[in-house]
Write an enzyme that holds these catalytic residues in place. Sequence first.
Site, PDB file in Angstrom:
ATOM      1  N   TYR A 127      14.982  31.933   5.004  1.00 21.36           N
ATOM      2  CA  TYR A 127      13.815  32.692   5.443  1.00 21.36           C
ATOM      3  C   TYR A 127      13.870  32.962   6.943  1.00 21.36           C
ATOM      4  O   TYR A 127      14.253  32.084   7.724  1.00 21.36           O
ATOM      5  CB  TYR A 127      12.542  31.877   5.183  1.00 21.36           C
ATOM      6  CG  TYR A 127      12.144  31.791   3.726  1.00 21.36           C
ATOM      7  CD1 TYR A 127      11.843  32.941   2.996  1.00 21.36           C
ATOM      8  CD2 TYR A 127      12.044  30.558   3.102  1.00 21.36           C
ATOM      9  CE1 TYR A 127      11.461  32.850   1.663  1.00 21.36           C
ATOM     10  CE2 TYR A 127      11.659  30.457   1.778  1.00 21.36           C
ATOM     11  CZ  TYR A 127      11.364  31.606   1.055  1.00 21.36           C
ATOM     12  OH  TYR A 127      10.992  31.507  -0.251  1.00 21.36           O
TER      13      TYR A 127
ATOM     14  N   LYS B 253       0.838  -1.202   0.000  1.00 21.80           N
ATOM     15  CA  LYS B 253       0.000   0.000   0.000  1.00 21.80           C
ATOM     16  C   LYS B 253       0.872   1.251   0.000  1.00 21.80           C
ATOM     17  O   LYS B 253       2.064   1.185   0.327  1.00 21.80           O
ATOM     18  CB  LYS B 253      -0.901  -0.027   1.232  1.00 21.80           C
ATOM     19  CG  LYS B 253      -0.117  -0.105   2.532  1.00 21.80           C
ATOM     20  CD  LYS B 253      -1.003  -0.485   3.718  1.00 21.80           C
ATOM     21  CE  LYS B 253      -0.212  -0.398   4.995  1.00 21.80           C
ATOM     22  NZ  LYS B 253      -0.842  -1.108   6.098  1.00 21.80           N
TER      23      LYS B 253
HETATM   24  C1  LIG Z   1      -0.154  -1.870   6.896  1.00 23.73           C
HETATM   25  C2  LIG Z   1      -0.742  -3.109   7.382  1.00 23.73           C
HETATM   26  C3  LIG Z   1       0.066  -4.224   7.679  1.00 23.73           C
HETATM   27  C4  LIG Z   1       1.558  -4.182   7.683  1.00 23.73           C
HETATM   28  O1  LIG Z   1       2.017  -3.555   8.863  1.00 23.73           O
HETATM   29  P1  LIG Z   1       3.575  -3.384   9.173  1.00 23.73           P
HETATM   30  O2  LIG Z   1       3.633  -2.889  10.552  1.00 23.73           O
HETATM   31  O3  LIG Z   1       4.073  -2.399   8.199  1.00 23.73           O
HETATM   32  O4  LIG Z   1       4.183  -4.700   9.000  1.00 23.73           O
HETATM   33  C5  LIG Z   1      -0.566  -5.407   7.996  1.00 23.73           C
HETATM   34  N1  LIG Z   1      -1.920  -5.488   8.045  1.00 23.73           N
HETATM   35  C6  LIG Z   1      -2.722  -4.418   7.819  1.00 23.73           C
HETATM   36  C7  LIG Z   1      -4.183  -4.597   7.917  1.00 23.73           C
HETATM   37  C8  LIG Z   1      -2.153  -3.199   7.481  1.00 23.73           C
HETATM   38  O5  LIG Z   1      -2.942  -2.149   7.263  1.00 23.73           O
END
Ligand SMILES: *Cc1c(COP(=O)(O)O)cnc(C)c1O
Length: 822
Positions: free
Chosen positions: A718, A492
Amino acid sequence: MSINLKSLIPVLNAEWTGSDTDIFVDHISIDSRSLQNGPQTLFIALSGANNDAHLYIAELIEKGVQNFAVQYIPENVKGKANFFVVKNTLKALQELAAYYRDLFDFPIIGLTGSNGKTIVKEWLNFLLSPDYNIIRSPKSYNSQVGVPLSVIAINEKHNLGIFEAGISTVNEMVNLEKIIKPNIGVLTNIGSAHDEGFENLTQKINEKLLLFKKSAVIIYQKNELVDKCLLDFSAQYPLENRALFSWSFADASADVFILKKETKNDSTTIKYQYKDEIFNLEIPFSDSASIENAISCLLVLLHFEYDFTIIQNRMEMLYPVEMRLEVKNGIHNCSLIDDSYSSDFQSLKIALDFLESQKKNASKAVILSDIFQSGFSNEELYSKVAQLISDNKINRVIGIGTTISSFQDKFPNSTMFQNTAAFIAEIENLNFNNETILIKGARSFQFEEIVSLLEEKTHETVLEINLDAINHNLNYFKSKLADDVKIMVMVKAFGYGNGGLEIAKLLEHNKVNYLGVAFADEGISLKNGGIKLPIMVLNPESTSFPSIIQYKLEPEIYSIKGLNAFLKIAREKNLKDFPIHIKVDTGMHRLGFEDNTIDELIATLKGNSTVRVQSILSHLATSDDPKHFDFVEKQISLFERLSSKLISELNINPIRHILNTSGISNFPDAQYNMVRLGIGLYGVSNDPAEQKYLENVGTLKSIISQVRTIPAGDSVGYGRRFMADKETKIATIPIGYADGISRLWGNQIGFVTIKNQKAYIVGSVCMDMLMVDVSHIDCKEGDSVIIFGESPTVIEMAEALKTIPYEIMTSISQRVKRVFFR
Ligand SMILES: *Cc1c(COP(=O)(O)O)cnc(C)c1O
């Protein structure tokens, strides 16, 4: 090479089952995905913690492979091919290589050391190639698997070998020594790399020296410790007439004594004394590692008794070694695989495998120069190259060089040019378009010019993604899984900022079981990019259900409302058994069916054949925090209860999964049938003790746009938030908060790395730029700057910015170009 398999039975101590005619093979493979596997291949089924190649034998037989070395014959392929059954297939590969090595008796140079092996190897190849047909390890193939594969590529025409051996702990060198058996040993720099595998430096040196058991000469940098180790070594492995051939900056008793090194601009003059004479040597480098590597090469040339002027002439032309295959975005939606510095036959094979694993476009093109020093006659060589090109289903070939051009008739659909300039003159008419292009040529063809013409131009800031590190991290987490536990990788948010499609391709190639994305459109772009792996969508909006169905994505369903909405659309489309994933809420309170809605869920799903519950999952809230591990246990037991109820009342057999990265590390008993790996793949652990086992994946790099010196009392940026209290040298770097660098990182909180030194940010981070104090660093416009990577790490940044690495990684804006390499 051509090996009679029958002759190998005693060598491998193997049991043979299969046809009993004599069989010859000319290719050894361990990669089931390679398009180069065929009837003349002996496939060696390695079986490691992460991957068991025995699983792919049936597939390989279908593709025409007939000969296998295996640890067992899987049921489904019994009687369908020829098998060597051995105890350990890795050992068999090594024994085969050692046997094969013994068939040749030309000189072989063996290189080991902590740093510099690959560069010294490439340079020696360059320096000696006018006089020898050299076989060398491709890239940095120096491992327990890489070394045997390199040695097996020797053929009858070679008359010099250069192989490197890399080890990370004790008892590894014995195997490699048997395979390389170098007559000439070179110990390059002994640094601190891989120290964790050894008790101390002495043990590390002793282990490395084992490569030289049969070496008649050992070349090394003289120092007390190495001398002492060599004394013990020579006592233990005596060899008549073995010579030690040493060099030193400090010790005049060394054979080659470096009197002086003088660096000017980018070159160094080395004054050395050898056999009571004094010589000067100039090399086009100024850094100390390159100087040491060049001196190692010098000693080899002296050992070969080269004339001093030839040494000087050739060493002047040493060049930076590009060790990696890089993937770059090309013009007109092409992608480029840049291997523009080498053109031997062996590395062509590797590059073609890489092309296959990385191709983003269906159409594959290769731009190839003449190939030097193959050890084959030209006729034989270009026939072999043509065969490789055809095995790899390359759509078009562009040959550059007088020799390859003269063999055009061997290459269907090819265009040939006499030289690089002729190609460049025609580049517009070649219509590069939606292709993945491998660009591979010998140095003298200067293919870097082609790369720069075909590369998409963006600004100088890039996020470099190390694909090998991703592999390493994947394997690390796979090794923690029980047998049969599947792995879903979360890609993702554009692969946590690292690149969605490229990483998905790599994961598909490495046979993970599932991908996970947050939204449907992320999944759609992966499917459009050709990803075939099943993809779970964590947060499908009901408006996206039709496209989820169209693209065969698999929705996570977390409420009765969502389920009914999905069922309605699915029924309209007459779907059967469409896979869905049921999320239950066990305490995270984000998404999911709660305990009191499970009965209604069961009632809705019972007897329903429109959808099929592919998996049941939940998500842990505190798997990284020992303070809250009892909460995790509660989540797991609630998951156990709710999922068991669904399973028994619906009489289904879904995949169950609850662990994310930290869960994999901390709750090995809750792996169920699958885990969901996220941040760990990208090289970050929430546990400092685990961090050292992971490799850094992303390095955010930029360059210096301008350098100036300001007097005491002047300000920078700045709001005049930095006031110089003394004369200060300031460098400006073209990256700012619009690229994802937080303003909180400015004002001497954060730093960048330039020439291995820290340079603190002065003043506020601007939208597109930031300024750093480089008073203590010898740097200039155009020099490379590391924003994060090895130092600072995203973990350090996250701590200083009071956030988590996830946020830093995913904040890097899409205008920053991603470059992938291995
Ligand atoms: C993002 C996510 C993961 C992975 O989590 P990590 O801590 O990055 O390993 C697993 N399950 C779900 C539902 C997630 O949203």
